[in-house]
Motif scaffolding. Structure first.
Motif, PDB file in Angstrom:
ATOM      1  N   LYS A 170      16.381   5.302  -1.352  1.00  0.00           N
ATOM      2  CA  LYS A 170      16.582   5.341   0.098  1.00  0.00           C
ATOM      3  C   LYS A 170      15.287   5.822   0.728  1.00  0.00           C
ATOM      4  O   LYS A 170      14.650   6.739   0.219  1.00  0.00           O
ATOM      5  CB  LYS A 170      17.728   6.272   0.451  1.00  0.00           C
ATOM      6  N   PRO A 171      14.886   5.217   1.857  1.00  0.00           N
ATOM      7  CA  PRO A 171      13.625   5.625   2.481  1.00  0.00           C
ATOM      8  C   PRO A 171      13.707   7.041   3.045  1.00  0.00           C
ATOM      9  O   PRO A 171      14.715   7.429   3.626  1.00  0.00           O
ATOM     10  CB  PRO A 171      13.439   4.603   3.600  1.00  0.00           C
ATOM     11  N   GLN A 172      12.633   7.799   2.856  1.00  0.00           N
ATOM     12  CA  GLN A 172      12.592   9.126   3.454  1.00  0.00           C
ATOM     13  C   GLN A 172      12.205   9.057   4.926  1.00  0.00           C
ATOM     14  O   GLN A 172      12.416  10.004   5.662  1.00  0.00           O
ATOM     15  CB  GLN A 172      11.650  10.039   2.685  1.00  0.00           C
ATOM     16  N   ASN A 173      11.642   7.935   5.363  1.00  0.00           N
ATOM     17  CA  ASN A 173      11.274   7.727   6.758  1.00  0.00           C
ATOM     18  C   ASN A 173      12.564   7.472   7.555  1.00  0.00           C
ATOM     19  O   ASN A 173      13.258   6.486   7.313  1.00  0.00           O
ATOM     20  CB  ASN A 173      10.327   6.528   6.851  1.00  0.00           C
ATOM     21  N   PRO A 174      12.905   8.342   8.509  1.00  0.00           N
ATOM     22  CA  PRO A 174      14.181   8.206   9.226  1.00  0.00           C
ATOM     23  C   PRO A 174      14.260   7.003  10.167  1.00  0.00           C
ATOM     24  O   PRO A 174      15.341   6.660  10.630  1.00  0.00           O
ATOM     25  CB  PRO A 174      14.281   9.513  10.019  1.00  0.00           C
ATOM     26  N   THR A 175      13.135   6.328  10.416  1.00  0.00           N
ATOM     27  CA  THR A 175      13.154   5.160  11.304  1.00  0.00           C
ATOM     28  C   THR A 175      13.491   3.873  10.562  1.00  0.00           C
ATOM     29  O   THR A 175      13.697   2.835  11.197  1.00  0.00           O
ATOM     30  CB  THR A 175      11.805   4.970  12.022  1.00  0.00           C
TER      31      THR A 175
ATOM     32  N   PHE B 145      12.581  -2.999   4.363  1.00  0.00           N
ATOM     33  CA  PHE B 145      13.051  -2.261   5.537  1.00  0.00           C
ATOM     34  C   PHE B 145      12.109  -2.573   6.691  1.00  0.00           C
ATOM     35  O   PHE B 145      10.973  -2.987   6.482  1.00  0.00           O
ATOM     36  CB  PHE B 145      13.025  -0.751   5.269  1.00  0.00           C
ATOM     37  N   VAL B 146      12.574  -2.361   7.903  1.00  0.00           N
ATOM     38  CA  VAL B 146      11.717  -2.353   9.079  1.00  0.00           C
ATOM     39  C   VAL B 146      11.671  -0.902   9.523  1.00  0.00           C
ATOM     40  O   VAL B 146      12.713  -0.276   9.727  1.00  0.00           O
ATOM     41  CB  VAL B 146      12.253  -3.276  10.189  1.00  0.00           C
ATOM     42  N   CYS B 147      10.442  -0.369   9.628  1.00  0.00           N
ATOM     43  CA  CYS B 147      10.255   1.053   9.922  1.00  0.00           C
ATOM     44  C   CYS B 147       9.089   1.236  10.878  1.00  0.00           C
ATOM     45  O   CYS B 147       8.207   0.380  10.970  1.00  0.00           O
ATOM     46  CB  CYS B 147       9.892   1.842   8.662  1.00  0.00           C
ATOM     47  N   GLN B 148       9.050   2.376  11.505  1.00  0.00           N
ATOM     48  CA  GLN B 148       7.847   2.759  12.230  1.00  0.00           C
ATOM     49  C   GLN B 148       6.897   3.310  11.169  1.00  0.00           C
ATOM     50  O   GLN B 148       7.214   4.286  10.486  1.00  0.00           O
ATOM     51  CB  GLN B 148       8.151   3.810  13.288  1.00  0.00           C
ATOM     52  N   THR B 149       5.769   2.645  10.988  1.00  0.00           N
ATOM     53  CA  THR B 149       4.823   3.019   9.929  1.00  0.00           C
ATOM     54  C   THR B 149       3.450   3.285  10.524  1.00  0.00           C
ATOM     55  O   THR B 149       3.167   2.909  11.659  1.00  0.00           O
ATOM     56  CB  THR B 149       4.703   1.896   8.876  1.00  0.00           C
TER      57      THR B 149
ATOM     58  N   VAL C 104       0.848  -1.191   0.000  1.00  0.00           N
ATOM     59  CA  VAL C 104       0.000   0.000   0.000  1.00  0.00           C
ATOM     60  C   VAL C 104       0.882   1.237   0.000  1.00  0.00           C
ATOM     61  O   VAL C 104       1.586   1.510   0.978  1.00  0.00           O
ATOM     62  CB  VAL C 104      -0.931   0.004   1.233  1.00  0.00           C
ATOM     63  N   PRO C 105       0.866   2.000  -1.110  1.00  0.00           N
ATOM     64  CA  PRO C 105       1.684   3.212  -1.152  1.00  0.00           C
ATOM     65  C   PRO C 105       1.030   4.364  -0.393  1.00  0.00           C
ATOM     66  O   PRO C 105      -0.178   4.410  -0.219  1.00  0.00           O
ATOM     67  CB  PRO C 105       1.750   3.526  -2.649  1.00  0.00           C
ATOM     68  N   ASP C 106       1.871   5.265   0.056  1.00  0.00           N
ATOM     69  CA  ASP C 106       1.440   6.538   0.624  1.00  0.00           C
ATOM     70  C   ASP C 106       1.998   7.575  -0.347  1.00  0.00           C
ATOM     71  O   ASP C 106       3.218   7.680  -0.494  1.00  0.00           O
ATOM     72  CB  ASP C 106       2.020   6.715   2.031  1.00  0.00           C
ATOM     73  N   PHE C 107       1.151   8.307  -0.997  1.00  0.00           N
ATOM     74  CA  PHE C 107       1.599   9.185  -2.078  1.00  0.00           C
ATOM     75  C   PHE C 107       2.380  10.398  -1.601  1.00  0.00           C
ATOM     76  O   PHE C 107       2.837  11.203  -2.409  1.00  0.00           O
ATOM     77  CB  PHE C 107       0.419   9.575  -2.962  1.00  0.00           C
ATOM     78  N   THR C 108       2.578  10.534  -0.291  1.00  0.00           N
ATOM     79  CA  THR C 108       3.442  11.589   0.238  1.00  0.00           C
ATOM     80  C   THR C 108       4.738  11.008   0.788  1.00  0.00           C
ATOM     81  O   THR C 108       5.517  11.710   1.425  1.00  0.00           O
ATOM     82  CB  THR C 108       2.727  12.393   1.341  1.00  0.00           C
ATOM     83  N   SER C 109       4.967   9.732   0.545  1.00  0.00           N
ATOM     84  CA  SER C 109       6.164   9.055   1.031  1.00  0.00           C
ATOM     85  C   SER C 109       6.649   8.078  -0.025  1.00  0.00           C
ATOM     86  O   SER C 109       5.915   7.714  -0.937  1.00  0.00           O
ATOM     87  CB  SER C 109       5.831   8.287   2.324  1.00  0.00           C
ATOM     88  N   ASN C 110       7.898   7.654   0.101  1.00  0.00           N
ATOM     89  CA  ASN C 110       8.379   6.593  -0.785  1.00  0.00           C
ATOM     90  C   ASN C 110       8.422   5.252  -0.058  1.00  0.00           C
ATOM     91  O   ASN C 110       9.027   4.305  -0.518  1.00  0.00           O
ATOM     92  CB  ASN C 110       9.738   6.946  -1.393  1.00  0.00           C
ATOM     93  N   VAL C 111       7.738   5.184   1.094  1.00  0.00           N
ATOM     94  CA  VAL C 111       7.657   3.950   1.871  1.00  0.00           C
ATOM     95  C   VAL C 111       6.247   3.380   1.759  1.00  0.00           C
ATOM     96  O   VAL C 111       5.273   4.042   2.107  1.00  0.00           O
ATOM     97  CB  VAL C 111       8.027   4.215   3.353  1.00  0.00           C
TER      98      VAL C 111
END
Length: 174
Positions: free
Chosen positions: A158-163, A136-140, A82-89
């Motif tokens: 590269k993920p834009q989410n810093p976690t 990746f493992v991230c806080q989502t 499931v994409p989030d159109f304001t993120s690349n994660v």
């Protein structure tokens, strides 16, 4: 099982189904593979009827899960990114609809990947099969905030989410 070359605490943990909404599950960071397996850690890799070897490598399939509700009602469910159109994660979500899914593959080392059939980084785009392991493992956040499996959109992005922490997802035969 999750394999991390950068975070020893992630190494050897399993992915566990976690509640993301009505009959919807995510892939949360679970216990260590050495811990007794608990509810929600058994997933299935469904391939076509033409594949007679369940351990075959590089075969497309659907990652699925039998969600159990109420009075032991089992609902077949399948993974979709499931994409989030304001993120690349993107967040892999398990929906109670086996017809809504994204195919994945496992290589000879039982590591999960997504196969790309086109390279659009060149002009004109060309047909080219490439294996991508952008897990990746991230806080989502989907419906709740969890530490989950995630996919980074874009080739070698590269993920834009810093976690986010880079991992490999390895299938373990149980």
């Amino acid at each position: 099982m999750v394999i991390s070359h950068h975070n020893e605490t992630l190494n050897g943990t399993v992915l566990s189904a976690c509640h993301e909404g009505a009959a919807i599950e995510g892939f949360c960071r679970g216990p260590s593979i050495s811990d007794p397996l608990a509810y929600g850690v058994h997933f299935y890799f469904n391939t076509s009827a033409s594949n007679t070897n369940p351990k075959a490598a590089d075969v497309p399939g659907v990652l699925s899960y039998d969600a159990v509700f109420g009075d032991n009602m089992t609902v077949p469910s399948a993974m979709s990114l499931v994409p989030d159109f304001t993120s690349n994660v993107a967040v892999p979500i398990i929906y109670p609809n086996p017809d809504q899914y994204n195919e994945v593959y496992f290589d000879k080392n039982d590591e999960m990947y997504v196969l790309s059939f086109r390279d659009d980084t060149v002009d004109p785009p060309v047909s080219k099969e490439t294996k991508f392991k952008q897990w990746f493992v991230c806080q989502t956040y989907y419906s709740y905030t969890y530490t989950t499996l995630a996919w980074v959109i874009g080739k070698n992005a590269k993920p834009q989410n810093p976690t986010c922490q880079k991992v490999q997802v390895q299938r373990i035969w149980g």
